[in-house]
Structures are given as C-alpha cells and as structure tokens.
Design an enzyme around this catalytic site. Structure first.
Site, PDB file in Angstrom:
ATOM      1  N   ARG A   1     -13.612  14.120   8.382  1.00  0.00           N
ATOM      2  CA  ARG A   1     -14.351  14.496   7.165  1.00  0.00           C
ATOM      3  C   ARG A   1     -15.830  14.675   7.492  1.00  0.00           C
ATOM      4  NH1 ARG A   1     -12.410   9.495   3.708  1.00  0.00           N
ATOM      5  NH2 ARG A   1     -10.533   9.286   4.970  1.00  0.00           N
TER       6      ARG A   1
ATOM      7  N   LYS B   1       3.161   0.686   3.225  1.00  0.00           N
ATOM      8  CA  LYS B   1       2.814  -0.387   4.162  1.00  0.00           C
ATOM      9  C   LYS B   1       2.872  -1.693   3.396  1.00  0.00           C
ATOM     10  CE  LYS B   1      -0.419   2.303   6.877  1.00  0.00           C
ATOM     11  NZ  LYS B   1      -1.759   2.774   6.659  1.00  0.00           N
TER      12      LYS B   1
ATOM     13  N   GLU C   1      -8.356  -5.973   4.684  1.00  0.00           N
ATOM     14  CA  GLU C   1      -8.209  -5.561   3.287  1.00  0.00           C
ATOM     15  C   GLU C   1      -6.960  -6.169   2.641  1.00  0.00           C
ATOM     16  OE1 GLU C   1      -9.018  -1.612   4.977  1.00  0.00           O
ATOM     17  OE2 GLU C   1      -9.766  -1.094   2.989  1.00  0.00           O
TER      18      GLU C   1
ATOM     19  N   ASN D   1       0.883  -1.163   0.000  1.00  0.00           N
ATOM     20  CA  ASN D   1       0.000   0.000   0.000  1.00  0.00           C
ATOM     21  C   ASN D   1       0.924   1.216   0.000  1.00  0.00           C
ATOM     22  OD1 ASN D   1      -1.840   2.008   0.384  1.00  0.00           O
ATOM     23  ND2 ASN D   1      -2.760   1.141   2.225  1.00  0.00           N
TER      24      ASN D   1
ATOM     25  N   GLY E   1     -14.346   3.367  10.334  1.00  0.00           N
ATOM     26  CA  GLY E   1     -13.015   3.613  10.894  1.00  0.00           C
ATOM     27  C   GLY E   1     -12.813   5.114  10.919  1.00  0.00           C
TER      28      GLY E   1
ATOM     29  N   ARG F   1      -2.532  -2.070  -3.496  1.00  0.00           N
ATOM     30  CA  ARG F   1      -3.797  -1.369  -3.252  1.00  0.00           C
ATOM     31  C   ARG F   1      -3.818  -0.073  -4.074  1.00  0.00           C
ATOM     32  NH1 ARG F   1      -5.482   2.682   1.360  1.00  0.00           N
ATOM     33  NH2 ARG F   1      -7.684   2.781   0.885  1.00  0.00           N
TER      34      ARG F   1
ATOM     35  N   ASP G   1     -10.723  10.514  18.027  1.00  0.00           N
ATOM     36  CA  ASP G   1     -10.543   9.126  18.467  1.00  0.00           C
ATOM     37  C   ASP G   1     -11.829   8.692  19.193  1.00  0.00           C
ATOM     38  OD1 ASP G   1      -9.969   6.786  19.907  1.00  0.00           O
ATOM     39  OD2 ASP G   1      -7.842   7.292  19.984  1.00  0.00           O
ATOM     40  N   MET G   2     -12.533   7.720  18.614  1.00  0.00           N
ATOM     41  CA  MET G   2     -13.835   7.334  19.166  1.00  0.00           C
ATOM     42  C   MET G   2     -13.728   6.785  20.591  1.00  0.00           C
ATOM     43  SD  MET G   2     -17.021   7.453  18.772  1.00  0.00           S
ATOM     44  CE  MET G   2     -17.426   7.819  17.092  1.00  0.00           C
ATOM     45  N   ARG G   3     -12.580   6.191  20.949  1.00  0.00           N
ATOM     46  CA  ARG G   3     -12.425   5.705  22.337  1.00  0.00           C
ATOM     47  C   ARG G   3     -12.532   6.870  23.301  1.00  0.00           C
ATOM     48  NH1 ARG G   3      -7.385   2.290  20.324  1.00  0.00           N
ATOM     49  NH2 ARG G   3      -7.365   4.166  19.089  1.00  0.00           N
TER      50      ARG G   3
ATOM     51  N   HIS H   1     -13.419   2.057  -0.138  1.00  0.00           N
ATOM     52  CA  HIS H   1     -13.412   0.959   0.852  1.00  0.00           C
ATOM     53  C   HIS H   1     -13.977  -0.323   0.237  1.00  0.00           C
ATOM     54  CE1 HIS H   1     -13.920   4.067   4.355  1.00  0.00           C
ATOM     55  NE2 HIS H   1     -12.636   3.752   4.216  1.00  0.00           N
TER      56      HIS H   1
HETATM   57  P1  AMP Z   1      -9.573   2.392  11.614  1.00  0.00           P
HETATM   58  O1  AMP Z   1      -9.480   3.571  10.677  1.00  0.00           O
HETATM   59  O2  AMP Z   1     -10.400   1.274  11.081  1.00  0.00           O
HETATM   60  O3  AMP Z   1      -8.239   1.953  12.141  1.00  0.00           O
HETATM   61  O4  AMP Z   1     -10.387   2.913  12.897  1.00  0.00           O
HETATM   62  C1  AMP Z   1      -9.928   3.987  13.670  1.00  0.00           C
HETATM   63  C2  AMP Z   1     -11.032   4.385  14.641  1.00  0.00           C
HETATM   64  O5  AMP Z   1     -11.414   3.246  15.437  1.00  0.00           O
HETATM   65  C3  AMP Z   1     -10.630   5.490  15.600  1.00  0.00           C
HETATM   66  O6  AMP Z   1     -11.658   6.461  15.689  1.00  0.00           O
HETATM   67  C4  AMP Z   1     -10.522   4.761  16.925  1.00  0.00           C
HETATM   68  O7  AMP Z   1     -10.799   5.577  17.985  1.00  0.00           O
HETATM   69  C5  AMP Z   1     -11.588   3.688  16.772  1.00  0.00           C
HETATM   70  N1  AMP Z   1     -11.396   2.626  17.746  1.00  0.00           N
HETATM   71  C6  AMP Z   1     -10.395   1.741  17.837  1.00  0.00           C
HETATM   72  N2  AMP Z   1     -10.550   0.962  18.940  1.00  0.00           N
HETATM   73  C7  AMP Z   1     -11.700   1.365  19.532  1.00  0.00           C
HETATM   74  C8  AMP Z   1     -12.407   0.980  20.718  1.00  0.00           C
HETATM   75  N3  AMP Z   1     -11.960  -0.007  21.501  1.00  0.00           N
HETATM   76  N4  AMP Z   1     -13.563   1.630  21.020  1.00  0.00           N
HETATM   77  C9  AMP Z   1     -14.021   2.631  20.246  1.00  0.00           C
HETATM   78  N5  AMP Z   1     -13.391   3.046  19.120  1.00  0.00           N
HETATM   79  C10 AMP Z   1     -12.251   2.431  18.787  1.00  0.00           C
END
Ligand code: AMP
Length: 402
Positions: free
Chosen positions: A243, A14, A386, A7, A212, A93, A284-286, A182
C-alpha cells in the site's frame, strides 16, 4: 474458563484459544479456503504435558458454519477444550466499527446491525467478520460473542485530527473522516510500554509504530490516542508492503483521467501494487534488507522512502505531544528490522531520541529497551499480541456486564 478468539475473513478463519487463569495460549490455527473444493484445517496446541502438538487436514469446508464447527470439533478432539461450556466468551476481531464503537461490545442484534451499516467502509473485511459472528451466535447461543474493533482505540482522537478538510456534508452524510486501524495492537503495546516504563498508562505519552505488512503510527497522550496515520481506510499514512500510504490526493484523479484506469484499477494499483512492492518489486523486508546490503538501488530507495516517512510521523507526533516518554516499535518489521529502526531514529538526538547501536543490532526476541541509557525518550521493542488483547477485552466486557 477459556476464551476463543476468532478472526473471520471472507474465506478463512484464524483462531486462538486462551486459558483465562494465566492467559496462556493453549491452541491456535486456521481454517482456510472456505467454499473451495478442498479446504484446509490447521491446529497447534499444547498437550496435557505442555508439549506442542500439530495437526493439519485437507477437507471440504463449504461455509463459515462448517469452518467454526470444525474448529470446535478439533479443539475438543485435541483436549485443548473439554466442551463449549468452558468458554467464557468468543472474542471476534472486527476491522471497522465506524464512529459508533469506542469499546468492545457483547453482540446482540443491534450491534450486528451497526457492524452491517459500516460494511461500505470496510467491504473486504466486515462481511467476513459478520459471517463468523452470526455463525458463532447461532451455534453457541449460551456463549457471549464479544466484538473488539481495530478502530475503537482511535475514537478518542479530536475532530482536528479525524476530520478531513473537505466539504462538511461528506462527513455528516457519508461518514468520511479518519478512523484509524491496528487499534488493538497500538493499545496492547501502549499498555506494555507503561509497564516497562514503570508508570501508569494514564501518565504516558507515546508514539507507537506498528510496522508489519500493514503499517501505522499513533500518537498517545496520557494513555489515549490523539492521532493516527491510517484514515478512512488502511491506505493512508506510512509506506506498507503493497500500500502506498500518503500520496497527493490528485494522483488517483490523474490515473483515472490519463491512464484509462477505472476505480477498481486504481484501488488495485494503490492497495496491492504499491508500497515496498511498487518501489523495489519485493514486499518482504528481510529480502529488501539483504538486497540493500548488496547495493541494490531500488531496495535501498524502498528503505529510504519508508524511513523518511517514518521520521516525518515521529517528528509530527512529537510536536503534537510536546513530551514523549517512549517510541514503541512493533509488528514484523518493527520487532525485527534493525535497519528500519536505526534510520527512522537517526539524527533525532536533539529530541532526546537516541538508539544504542549495539542493542539495536542484537538479534533477540521479546520486549527490550534500545535507547541510550539516560536519554529522554525510551525506544522500546514490544512484540504485539492482538489476539491476547482481544481475549482480555472480551473477558473484561463479559465480566463488566455480569
Ligand atoms: P507482520 O505483518 O507483522 O507479520 O509483518 C510482516 C513483515 O515483517 C514482512 O515485511 C516481513 O518481511 C517482516 N519481517 C519479519 N521478520 C523480519 C526480520 N527478521 N527482519 C526484517 N523484517 C522482517
């Protein structure tokens, strides 16, 4: 035989190496900061005893050619690869294949030229991919390079889904239409969903949600994509990390006319400063989950807008499909955020969509079914892969050609 998946970005590559016999990932890593004074090389691999090993180095990596050369040298030094002749193919990719590519392709000069033609549609991605492809072909002429496009899976959309309601010449002369992205991930999880449902993919109607940092939804009828939320670019559709997704198309015009922004400024604002980050200052969703649980209002609103939009897409795609066998959650957020899954499915019991609250709250990894047993629509969590999908498609393409 083995497949190397690359990628290639503008300043990083990557990579992942797969053994075809069992599709085990035997090495992965990246080279980063290509062209800077000090580059970075990372490699993780399984040794002869199957034990994980890691190596990291800082060294100058002036060009993509040096980057790919370093990747091959370190794979050989680690023992993950004996020699280039072990490679059945290199899978690349490619984000944008325009309307030309509905399938993976073995790269020749014509394919490379076609990818070049769609650079204006993906100026941040396709040039890096092309650099990696050109180097791989030059360094390893005996190994077929296969390109796998993020857009390809969506090429089955009908014009009613992919055309915008704008003057026809913009489509005919400037290729302005919806493409979707995607696709490799949507395709991979759709195939896994079919396995979990115990039905051939050709009989499955699915709504797949790749959530994601970038996020998109797809409607899949009888195994084929009939609609997807991303458009000409990956900016359209769901709320994403930075976005905006869907907005009134007059917003950019308003920004240009009234805020003194130029085109680059608007691009920056909507692609990099919007989405979750724009709403609550965090992408960051966490962290957003934690803040919202503590009563932080902007974080709560970010989850609210995200799940409101998700629910709208689930409803729209349900209406398009008529019958839905499963909703699939994937991507970092889809696989991990119980709150996002719960709130996007809430109130949809009349459609046969009902999450089992206990199963949803369980913090476990891997493929699982979260719907209340006996309900019409299965709700599945399927970790995406992927790179594995690119490796498989690369091998299938090479096998079909020979
Ligand atoms: P990705 O682009 O698929 O790597 O996803 C990234 C997103 O997934 C980020 O917003 C992260 O905060 C979220 N993410 C990863 N682990 C968790 C988790 N345990 N709980 C909530 N969101 C998560």
């Amino acid at each position: 035989m083995k497949i190397l998946v690359l990628n290639s970005g503008s300043s990083s590559i990557k990579y992942q190496l797969f053994r075809c016999a069992d599709w085990q990932s035997i090495a992965s890593g990246l080279v980063a900061r290509i062209g800077e004074a000090e580059g970075e090389l990372k490699l993780h691999w399984l040794d002869a005893n199957g034990q994980p090993q890691a190596r990291q180095a800082s060294l100058p990596i002036p060009t993509h050619e040096d980057g790919i050369d370093q990747i091959l040298r370190s794979l050989c030094a680690s023992g993950a690869l004996t020699d280039v002749s072990e490679l059945a193919a290199i899978g690349h990719r490619v984000v944008h294949g325009g309307a030309t590519f509905a399938q993976p392709m073995i790269v020749d000069d014509d394919v490379e030229a076609e990818i070049q033609k769609v650079v204006p549609l993906a100026p941040l991605h396709n040039p890096g991919h092309l650099a990696g492809i050109a180097v791989a072909r030059r360094l390893f002429p005996s190994v077929p390079s296969v390109v796998v496009f993020d857009t390809a899976f969506h090429q089955t959309m009908p014009p009613t889904a992919y055309r915008y309601a704008i003057p026809e010449f913009l489509y005919a002369e400037h290729r302005i239409r919806r493409y979707g992205f995607h696709g490799t991930s949507h395709h991979y999880v759709a195939k896994r969903a079919a396995v979990m449902l115990g039905q051939p993919l050709e009989q499955c109607n699915l709504i797949t949600l790749h959530l994601g940092n970038g996020a998109s939804a797809s409607a899949i009828r009888a195994g084929q994509c009939i609609d997807t939320s991303m458009g000409l670019t990956p900016l359209e559709g769901l709320v994403m990390g930075t976005r905006c997704g869907d907005i009134d198309p007059a917003v950019p015009i308003y920004l240009l006319k009234n805020l003194g922004l130029d085109a680059d400024g608007v691009d920056q604002l909507l692609n990099r400063q919007s989405g979750l980050l724009g709403i609550c200052g965090v992408n960051d969703m966490r962290e957003i989950d934690r803040l919202a649980a503590d009563g932080n209002e902007p974080a709560e609103l970010a989850i609210g807008i995200t799940t409101h939009r998700l629910k709208k897409y689930i409803g729209a795609y349900y209406a398009e499909l008529g019958r839905v066998d499963a909703i699939v959650f994937t991507g970092g957020i889809g696989e991990n955020s119980a709150v996002i899954r719960q709130r996007s499915c809430a109130g949809l019991a009349r459609l046969g969509i009902e999450l089992d609250a206990d199963a949803n709250a369980e913090r476990i990894a891997g493929e699982r079914c979260l719907s209340v047993s006996g309900t019409e629509v299965s709700i599945l969590v399927i970790p995406t892969n992927e790179e594995l999908e690119i490796a498989r498609q690369a091998l299938a393409t090479v096998a079909a050609a020979s």
